[in-house]
Design an enzyme around this catalytic site. Sequence first.
Site, short mmCIF file in Angstrom:
data_model
loop_
_atom_site.label_atom_id
_atom_site.label_comp_id
_atom_site.label_asym_id
_atom_site.label_seq_id
_atom_site.Cartn_x
_atom_site.Cartn_y
_atom_site.Cartn_z
N LYS A 1 22.97 34.88 3.81
CA LYS A 1 23.53 35.51 2.61
C LYS A 1 24.23 36.84 2.96
O LYS A 1 25.30 37.14 2.44
CB LYS A 1 22.39 35.72 1.61
CG LYS A 1 22.51 36.85 0.66
CD LYS A 1 23.30 36.47 -0.53
CE LYS A 1 23.35 37.52 -1.60
NZ LYS A 1 23.24 38.88 -1.17
N ASP A 2 23.61 37.63 3.83
CA ASP A 2 24.24 38.88 4.29
C ASP A 2 24.94 38.57 5.61
O ASP A 2 24.51 38.98 6.69
CB ASP A 2 23.18 39.97 4.46
CG ASP A 2 22.55 40.33 3.12
OD1 ASP A 2 23.29 40.64 2.17
OD2 ASP A 2 21.31 40.27 3.02
N HIS A 36 13.51 35.67 0.72
CA HIS A 36 12.67 36.30 1.75
C HIS A 36 11.56 35.34 2.19
O HIS A 36 11.26 35.23 3.37
CB HIS A 36 11.98 37.56 1.21
CG HIS A 36 12.92 38.63 0.75
ND1 HIS A 36 13.12 38.93 -0.57
CD2 HIS A 36 13.70 39.48 1.46
CE1 HIS A 36 13.97 39.93 -0.66
NE2 HIS A 36 14.36 40.28 0.54
N MET A 96 13.41 44.76 2.58
CA MET A 96 13.32 45.99 1.78
C MET A 96 12.39 45.74 0.59
O MET A 96 12.46 46.44 -0.42
CB MET A 96 14.70 46.43 1.32
CG MET A 96 15.62 46.75 2.50
SD MET A 96 16.89 47.96 2.14
CE MET A 96 17.82 47.13 0.87
N VAL A 156 19.46 30.80 0.42
CA VAL A 156 18.71 30.07 -0.61
C VAL A 156 19.41 30.31 -1.94
O VAL A 156 19.77 31.45 -2.25
CB VAL A 156 17.24 30.56 -0.67
CG1 VAL A 156 16.46 29.77 -1.71
CG2 VAL A 156 16.60 30.45 0.70
N ARG A 194 19.46 41.97 -6.22
CA ARG A 194 20.34 42.57 -7.23
C ARG A 194 20.63 41.62 -8.40
O ARG A 194 21.16 42.07 -9.42
CB ARG A 194 21.64 43.06 -6.57
CG ARG A 194 21.36 44.21 -5.62
CD ARG A 194 22.59 44.85 -5.05
NE ARG A 194 22.24 46.10 -4.37
CZ ARG A 194 22.01 46.23 -3.06
NH1 ARG A 194 22.08 45.17 -2.28
NH2 ARG A 194 21.69 47.39 -2.55
O1 PAF Z 1 18.69 42.79 4.66
C1 PAF Z 1 17.91 43.73 4.38
O2 PAF Z 1 17.01 43.60 3.54
C2 PAF Z 1 18.07 45.07 5.08
O3 PAF Z 1 19.42 45.35 5.31
C3 PAF Z 1 17.25 45.17 6.37
C4 PAF Z 1 17.72 44.19 7.42
C5 PAF Z 1 15.77 44.94 6.07
C6 PAF Z 1 17.40 46.58 6.97
O4 PAF Z 1 16.97 47.56 6.10
#
Ligand code: PAF
Length: 278
Positions: free
Chosen positions: A146-147, A34, A27, A173, A184
């Site tokens: 992390k997610d 990332h 995002m 990380v 955030r």
């Molecule tokens: O983890 C994220 O940044 C978002 O949930 C994703 C996988 C890009 C989907 O919008």
Amino acid sequence: MRIIENSQEMAQACREACRPLGLVPTMGALHEGHLTLVRRARQENQRLAVSIFVNPTQFSQGEDLSRYPRDLERDLALLRQEGVDLVYAPSSKEIYPPGFDTWVDPGALADRLEGAARPGHFRGVATVVTKLFNLVRPDRAYFGQKDGQQVLVIQRLVLDLNLGVEVVVVPTVREPDGLALSTRNSYLTPEQRKAAPVIFRALSQALVLHRHGMAGGEELRSVVRRILELEPLVEQIEYVSLADCGTLEELDVIAGRAMLSVAVRLGQTRLIDNLILY
Ligand code: PAF
């Protein structure tokens, strides 16, 4: 590096790309978390695509969609340095054109934890990820641990809908003090930022106790909860969960892989983190 906004153009570029083709969905507002995904994907694939799209359908009402940070020029400069081949940066209209009315609705896995706190969140995630996979047709897609629940939902989605993408999960990380990198984190005040590593300390303490033989779900959840409660800037503990990695059902006793995860609020900012126990 080609930057593409149009879906058909993106699909065409991906059809023409050498294989294997990796995809890192993001995002934007890129940070080292990332970039770690991007570097891993760069090593493992002939061609690399990154998507940048702040997906409105995964934000619930009252969440931070409008203040979610956006800096496309900075993101593009970072991705150029990492040798990314294709960047897909569509508008909302491109992803959700007028009349859009088809959704990917994940099941029970998506109802718990983040799904319970953020109704509709995983429906939005699953829908946009399916669209991205259909456009890009990547061989591999990269997501951060992390997610943790997002990873499980996407793995289930790929399996259930035969999407034929290898989901690569990259370890979280962390800052030197243990705080998991997250977009955030930028919302935290200096005082909240100092307090935030309590999340990793609490999870780590439970991990250590588990390694020394503590296996009771309630015992381990209480350890985490007690440490979090000692930090006055943690205003709300939304959940402390110790759940089976396959089903996300809460565990009485650990037997196999389990995800210890938390969501807390420091002021207005909601942070999540997890560790895998086994
Ligand atoms: O983890 C994220 O940044 C978002 O949930 C994703 C996988 C890009 C989907 O919008």
